[in-house]
Design an enzyme around this catalytic site. Structure first.
Site, mmCIF file in Angstrom:
data_model
loop_
_atom_site.group_PDB
_atom_site.id
_atom_site.type_symbol
_atom_site.label_atom_id
_atom_site.label_comp_id
_atom_site.label_asym_id
_atom_site.label_seq_id
_atom_site.Cartn_x
_atom_site.Cartn_y
_atom_site.Cartn_z
ATOM 1 N N LYS A 22 0.836 -1.216 0.000
ATOM 2 C CA LYS A 22 0.000 0.000 0.000
ATOM 3 C C LYS A 22 0.869 1.263 0.000
ATOM 4 O O LYS A 22 0.627 2.175 -0.770
ATOM 5 C CB LYS A 22 -0.934 0.031 1.228
ATOM 6 N N ARG A 53 11.620 -6.299 5.650
ATOM 7 C CA ARG A 53 11.319 -4.898 5.330
ATOM 8 C C ARG A 53 12.169 -3.917 6.139
ATOM 9 O O ARG A 53 12.384 -4.097 7.334
ATOM 10 C CB ARG A 53 9.828 -4.639 5.604
ATOM 11 N N ARG A 60 10.542 -1.878 11.417
ATOM 12 C CA ARG A 60 9.407 -1.510 12.263
ATOM 13 C C ARG A 60 9.292 -2.515 13.394
ATOM 14 O O ARG A 60 9.449 -3.715 13.182
ATOM 15 C CB ARG A 60 8.114 -1.517 11.429
ATOM 16 N N ARG A 120 -1.548 -9.320 12.919
ATOM 17 C CA ARG A 120 -2.012 -8.319 11.943
ATOM 18 C C ARG A 120 -2.796 -8.982 10.812
ATOM 19 O O ARG A 120 -3.782 -8.432 10.343
ATOM 20 C CB ARG A 120 -0.817 -7.518 11.397
ATOM 21 N N ARG A 142 -10.104 0.613 8.393
ATOM 22 C CA ARG A 142 -9.662 -0.756 8.660
ATOM 23 C C ARG A 142 -10.761 -1.604 9.273
ATOM 24 O O ARG A 142 -10.550 -2.775 9.555
ATOM 25 C CB ARG A 142 -8.474 -0.720 9.608
HETATM 26 P P1 AMP Z 1 0.377 0.219 8.934
HETATM 27 O O1 AMP Z 1 1.561 1.114 8.831
HETATM 28 O O2 AMP Z 1 -0.748 0.649 8.040
HETATM 29 O O3 AMP Z 1 0.752 -1.243 8.734
HETATM 30 O O4 AMP Z 1 -0.193 0.356 10.436
HETATM 31 C C1 AMP Z 1 0.618 -0.017 11.542
HETATM 32 C C2 AMP Z 1 -0.243 -0.182 12.772
HETATM 33 O O5 AMP Z 1 -0.879 1.071 13.092
HETATM 34 C C3 AMP Z 1 -1.381 -1.187 12.648
HETATM 35 O O6 AMP Z 1 -0.967 -2.532 12.880
HETATM 36 C C4 AMP Z 1 -2.331 -0.677 13.726
HETATM 37 O O7 AMP Z 1 -1.870 -1.031 15.027
HETATM 38 C C5 AMP Z 1 -2.190 0.849 13.606
HETATM 39 N N1 AMP Z 1 -3.169 1.404 12.630
HETATM 40 C C6 AMP Z 1 -2.897 1.974 11.423
HETATM 41 N N2 AMP Z 1 -4.023 2.377 10.823
HETATM 42 C C7 AMP Z 1 -5.040 2.055 11.660
HETATM 43 C C8 AMP Z 1 -6.452 2.196 11.602
HETATM 44 N N3 AMP Z 1 -7.061 2.743 10.533
HETATM 45 N N4 AMP Z 1 -7.170 1.740 12.664
HETATM 46 C C9 AMP Z 1 -6.593 1.186 13.734
HETATM 47 N N5 AMP Z 1 -5.259 1.000 13.853
HETATM 48 C C10 AMP Z 1 -4.477 1.430 12.825
#
Ligand code: AMP
Length: 221
Positions: A11, A124, A157, A168, A85
């Site tokens: 993404k 990553r 990360r 996840r 999400r």
């Molecule tokens: P990402 O960078 O999109 O993989 O997001 C990393 C982490 O941030 C996720 O595993 C969630 O813990 C949190 N997170 C990101 N976006 C959301 C969202 N829309 N709702 C809830 N938690 C989120």
């Protein structure tokens, strides 16, 4: 536009491509939350343990943190990466857009099998300031551990571990996947301007970008 897909589907990489190609603003809730955490804000501190465990941060925190960003960039067109999400967030987004007389035009679903995601996530490396991501095997930086653009250090990360990834992926299946049905129904509604676009994102990033650009071009509408 909303970019939908499991962790590691690309993404962030494709959002960066779309930003350059179509001049859209890239809003990543993951990046916004990591930034809030790095700045030590109350929301960031509350989000920390959920993120480390691979769980969703509570909607109240996410909605607060993103609604300002969405409102400030709403006019020029934007790509939402990592939001919504779950169904509650999708409904909150629908309401926010309706309040501003706007509607989504595209929901892009980046599809990748789980075994490919595990390989991608476990190697990553990311550049925290820009969100640019690399992979030690498939897409290494030109200088080991350094961002190609700024030369700054790359990091792993804390939630890119096999254990957090399992969580996840589970969260994606149970809470995020139902959004495909939600947007599919919305796109079929009378007078709907929304298109649900499915892309095979198990391919290399450039091939995915090519297919994405073709699917979004006016001639394919
Ligand atoms: P990402 O960078 O999109 O993989 O997001 C990393 C982490 O941030 C996720 O595993 C969630 O813990 C949190 N997170 C990101 N976006 C959301 C969202 N829309 N709702 C809830 N938690 C989120």
């Amino acid at each position: 536009m909303v970019l939908l897909g499991p962790p590691g589907c690309g993404k962030g990489t494709q959002a960066e491509f779309l930003e350059g190609q179509f001049g859209l603003v890239h809003l990543s809730t993951g990046d916004l939350l990591r930034d809030a955490l790095a700045r030590g804000t109350a929301a960031g501190i509350q989000a920390k343990e959920f993120m480390a465990k691979g769980l969703l941060v509570p909607d109240s925190i996410v909605l607060e943190i993103v609604s300002e960003s969405i409102k400030s960039s709403i006019r020029g067109g934007f790509i939402l990466d990592g939001f919504p999400r779950n169904l509650n967030q999708a409904k909150a987004l629908d309401a926010l857009l309706a309040e501003n007389n706007l509607a989504l035009t595209h929901v892009v679903l980046l599809e990748v099998p789980a075994q490919v995601l595990k390989k991608r996530i476990c190697g990553r490396l990311v550049h925290p300031a820009s969100g640019r991501s690399y992979h030690t095997g498939f897409c290494p930086p030109r200088i080991p551990n350094r961002d190609d653009v700024t030369g700054e250090e790359l990091v792993r990360r804390p939630d890119d571990t096999e254990e957090a990834l399992e969580k996840r992926l589970g969260v994606y299946e149970s809470q995020t996947r139902p959004l495909i049905e939600h947007y599919s129904l919305t796109s079929q509604a009378k007078k709907s301007k929304l298109r649900l676009v499915r892309i095979d994102a198990s391919l290399g990033p450039q091939e995915v970008s090519k297919r994405l650009a073709a699917a979004l071009s006016p001639s394919s509408q």
